[in-house]
Design a protein around this motif. Structure first.
Motif, short mmCIF file in Angstrom:
data_model
loop_
_atom_site.label_atom_id
_atom_site.label_comp_id
_atom_site.label_asym_id
_atom_site.label_seq_id
_atom_site.Cartn_x
_atom_site.Cartn_y
_atom_site.Cartn_z
N UNK A 521 0.88 -1.16 0.00
CA UNK A 521 0.00 0.00 0.00
C UNK A 521 0.91 1.21 0.00
N UNK A 522 0.72 2.15 -0.91
CA UNK A 522 1.61 3.31 -0.95
C UNK A 522 0.85 4.52 -1.47
N UNK A 523 1.47 5.69 -1.30
CA UNK A 523 0.89 6.92 -1.82
C UNK A 523 1.64 7.29 -3.08
N UNK A 600 -7.54 1.68 -6.43
CA UNK A 600 -7.40 3.11 -6.15
C UNK A 600 -8.00 3.41 -4.78
N UNK A 601 -7.22 4.11 -3.95
CA UNK A 601 -7.71 4.49 -2.63
C UNK A 601 -8.08 5.96 -2.59
N UNK A 602 -8.10 6.52 -1.38
CA UNK A 602 -8.53 7.91 -1.22
C UNK A 602 -7.45 8.89 -1.65
N UNK A 604 -5.09 12.09 -1.15
CA UNK A 604 -4.46 12.70 0.01
C UNK A 604 -4.87 14.16 0.10
N UNK A 611 -3.74 7.24 -2.35
CA UNK A 611 -3.37 5.95 -1.76
C UNK A 611 -3.64 4.88 -2.81
N UNK A 612 -2.67 4.00 -3.02
CA UNK A 612 -2.79 2.96 -4.04
C UNK A 612 -2.46 1.64 -3.38
N UNK A 613 -3.27 0.64 -3.70
CA UNK A 613 -2.96 -0.69 -3.19
C UNK A 613 -2.60 -1.58 -4.37
#
Lengths: 663, 153
Positions: A521-523, A600-602, A604, A611-613
């Protein structure tokens, strides 16, 4: 009007089911052929009526008739046509109608194709089958009627839960139900045999194709559900030991055992009592699955909206059929004459081991699924039983099963030579060892058990192929002879080999994915690059997009491997119009060596990053490919001539085993 | 081998496997189950520090605080007591303030719950039954969607 006709047809179908429950059974008990003969037209009529009823509900969905409460609650006018149709079974009432329809389908199939069945057996089977339809029909009319109208129809419907708007999920329930309900035939045959108090090899011949068909559908249904969960839920997992997954998995395990024990019964006229019991248990587990999903006692995606009344009613139905079936079994099983014995080392012995391990595995899953309910009922403590429990109890049972699996088809009936078979399987074991070494070379990390399990998976696959080679005398006969033998092998032999090969393939997929998955998990900000599993991903940014019935934010990743551009992945976050619910759509690059899986996450808050998983799931496709092979293998076996005909003809030579006095 | 011996071997093998499985099940049930707790349970000290458990309730209004990267802090409440939670990862789609949530992890020494799993189910009206029951116990009034878990699917 059409909706009212559908409603009326449903009521008529229930009345026909009542007739079909009572009259043929009465006829068989009092030996009146004319009464018994009514079963056939009744079964067909019941099916036709339910077909019409189901079509009427589907019509209401297709034309978006929101004056029907069920349509208003579960559909929406902007939904694409295919999801308006699949919405029919995307809710409690409609799926129940599908359930009963499939029940009637199987019943009418027995009526139509069962001309060669003994008359009393057919009458009893159809009678029991109709009693199940009767119970569920009354339940549906009393508590879950899909045809109720609304006095003040809304302008538009509430919509189908968007994560259910998916092609795989459109087909998942019909296959699952065909599996669940298909086992009702085995149950009906078992009860009919107990009513008559006699059973023979022909019985097993009749039951086996139905069980096989049900098992195929259940296999595919479960696999589709798992595949859907994998790409839709965005967790990258394919099985969660969720109670409702377990509810479908238990009948599958028991049904797999039934398939193998019915084989013993058909070929060797033994394990009769056990096979009958297993038939009752398999369908009982199917009923329990229905109960667990619809009673609201479980925490799950699948939990239908249910008031407690419905739960109690289904529990009552379950108690009647399971309790009644087991009580009848206890009363009459002693009268069934036991068949001959066999040496522990034999095909029968191997199949018994298969049955013991599979039913024990079923029991452990049952304990893990029901224990939280039990504990809460007894002490009020709320617990959850998760994957660690099942890994600890289920896997130790599967290891010996998989090791023993290739031995089964090699062993002859009655008495076998374990050493001889082991010598033949050395080749499979050696290839398995090679796979183990290769696994250890490729993957330096992971649990110690994983390479061993990889070896076992490969060993099962090679073992399945070796059986074909052995039967075709590869190596000892000439090329033409081998080809001739391969050509002449019965299809069921190919079916067995392919199904077992599929099991091995699935084991490899499961082990590789579980032990060697990569997850980060990273930005990332637009322009950022990241490496995962030899892929290089470049994050291009996020753009809004408007779909037919949703809005979404779509991320774009350029994927390249060794500097060569490969593909573009577009994971997205969607919000549907009706109901307004957010979902994540994963971007997946599928390849034989594994799936690259992006979510795809939220966004920032401060710096425009997201945020990417990322996952890499090695060999994950093998899981569903294995299941697909099992499904195809079932079809190949079903097409075997020996399964379709023969039973009644054999009967003239081998008179049915009459009721023997209790020993 | 006599008939009896053959039968003995078969029954023995069956019973042996069943007994082995029963022992494994007993051990697994002792070691792997996870208890469900409410914030009140935590504050009242009913929870061991070194034990994993599930903490469920509502995501407290105004408590969600996004940190660097994927770190996030929020609080879970049963309206009587509130427990702070920290989590590093992507939150589920349906995670929202005021919504039911179940988290799994451990308490740290400061009384903060360090979650490694956050579950919010796949339906906007969905309320995990444990949460609904726990909230009911605390006298929280729930909307019609929350009374019956599972809404429309």
């Amino acid at each position: 009007m059409i909706v009212e006709f559908g409603h009326f047809a449903l009521v008529l179908a229930v009345v026909v089911a009542l007739f079909q429950t009572v009259v043929p059974l009465w006829g068989s008990l009092t030996k009146q052929p004319r009464l018994m003969e009514t079963a056939k037209p009744a079964a067909i009529l019941q099916f036709v009526l339910l077909c019409f009823s189901f079509a009427a509900l589907t019509y209401a969905y297709v034309v978006s008739d929101f004056s029907v409460a069920n349509v208003a609650a579960n559909s929406h006018s902007t939904k694409p046509l295919i999801y308006r149709i699949s919405g029919v079974w995307g809710n409690h009432e409609g799926s129940l109608l599908l359930w009963v329809l499939i029940l009637a389908l199987f019943g009418s199939a027995v009526a139509i194709f069962g001309n060669e069945l003994p008359q009393t057996l057919r009458a009893n089977v159809l009678s029991v089958q109709a009693s199940i339809a009767l119970a569920f029909g009354i339940f549906m009319l009393a508590t879950s009627n899909p045809f109720l109208r609304l006095e003040n129809p809304p302008l538009d419907g509430r919509g189908l839960n968007p994560i259910l708007q998916d092609p795989a999920l459109a087909l998942h329930p019909p296959f699952l139900y065909a599996g669940y309900v298909g086992f009702s035939i085995a149950f009906s045959f078992a009860i009919a045999a107990l009513i008559e108090g006699r059973i023979n090899a022909a019985w097993a011949r009749w039951v086996r194709p139905w069980t096989l068909a049900a098992w195929m559908c259940l296999t595919l249904g479960i696999a589709m559900g798992s595949w859907w969960a994998y790409y839709e839920l965005g967790w990258g997992g394919w099985w969660f030991w969720d109670p409702v997954e377990n509810a479908s998995f238990m009948p599958w395990l028991a049904g797999t055992a039934l398939l193998h024990s019915a084989l013993v019964m058909e070929k060797r006229e033994t394990l009769k009592v056990w096979t009958i019991l297993l038939a009752i248990l398999t369908f009982s587990l199917s009923l329990m699955g229905t109960f667990l999903v619809r009673s609201g006692v479980l925490t799950s995606v699948h939990a239908f909206a249910v008031d407690p009344e419905r739960g109690v009613a289904i529990l009552l139905i379950m108690t009647i059929f399971v309790g009644g079936g087991l009580a009848l079994f206890a009363l009459r099983a002693g009268e069934l004459r036991q068949g001959g014995l066999f040496a522990p080392i034999s095909r029968e012995g191997a199949l018994v081991l298969n049955n013991v391990l599979l039913t024990t595995a079923t029991a452990t899953v049952l304990v893990g699924t029901l224990y939280p309910l039990l504990l809460e009922g007894l002490t009020g403590a709320k617990i959850s039983v998760g994957p660690p429990f099942f890994n600890m109890t289920f896997i130790p049972l599967m290891v010996p099963l998989l090791i023993a699996l290739p031995f089964g088809p090699f062993l002859p009936w009655k008495r076998g030579d374990l050493q001889g078979v082991a010598q033949r399987l050395i080749i499979a074991a050696l290839i398995g060892l090679v796979a183990m070494v290769a696994t250890m070379a490729v993957a330096s990390r992971g649990p110690w058990l994983a390479p061993i399990m990889m070896a076992i998976g490969v060993y099962v696959m090679v073992g399945a192929l070796q059986e074909l080679a052995f039967r075709a005398k590869v190596g000892s006969a000439g090329r033409e002879e081998v080809l001739r033998r391969l050509w002449n092998l019965p299809r069921s032999v190919y079916g067995t080999a392919l199904a077992h090969f599929g099991v091995g393939l699935m084991v490899i997929g499961i082990v590789a994915t579980s032990a060697y998955r990569i997850e980060t998990v990273l930005v990332m900000k637009p322009g950022d690059k990241v490496d995962i599993a030899n892929y290089e991903l470049t994050f291009k940014g996020v753009a809004p997009f408007r779909g037919p019935n949703y809005r979404e934010q779509v991320a774009t990743f350029d994927v390249s491997r060794d500097g060569v551009p490969l593909t573009t992945l577009s994971p997205s976050k969607r919000v549907y119009d009706a109901p307004p619910q957010p979902t994540s759509e994963a971007g997946i690059h599928a390849a034989w060596r594994g799936d690259l899986y992006t979510v795809l996450g939220d966004a920032q808050v401060e710096d425009g990053g997201y945020a990417i998983r990322l996952y890499f799931n090695p060999l994950v496709r093998f899981i569903w490919l294995g299941a697909l092979l099992m499904f195809i293998a079932g079809g190949i076996s079903l097409s075997d001539r020996r399964l379709r005909v023969g039973a009644p003809r054999r009967k003239s030579r081998q008179p049915a085993v009459a009721v023997a006095p209790a020993e | 081998m006599t008939r009896k011996q053959k039968r003995g071997i078969l029954i023995g093998a069956g019973v042996g496997i069943l007994a082995g499985a029963a022992i494994m099940v007993a051990f697994a049930l002792r070691d792997t189950i996870v208890f469900f707790r409410t914030p009140s349970d935590v504050v009242e000290g009913k929870v061991d520090l070194d034990q994993r458990f599930r903490l469920g309730g509502l995501v407290a209004d105004g408590s969600v605080e996004r940190g660097r990267g994927t770190k996030v802090k929020f609080a879970v409440t049963d309206t009587v007591e509130t427990v702070p939670v920290s989590y590093d990862g992507i939150l589920p789609d349906l995670f929202r303030e005021g919504q039911g949530v179940v988290t799994e992890g451990k308490l740290d020494a400061n009384g903060q719950f360090v979650a490694d799993t956050v579950l919010a189910k796949h339906d906007e009206n969905y309320m995990p039954p444990e949460v609904a029951a726990a909230l009911k116990e605390k006298g929280v009034k729930l909307g019609p969607g929350a009374e019956h878990p599972g809404s429309n699917n």
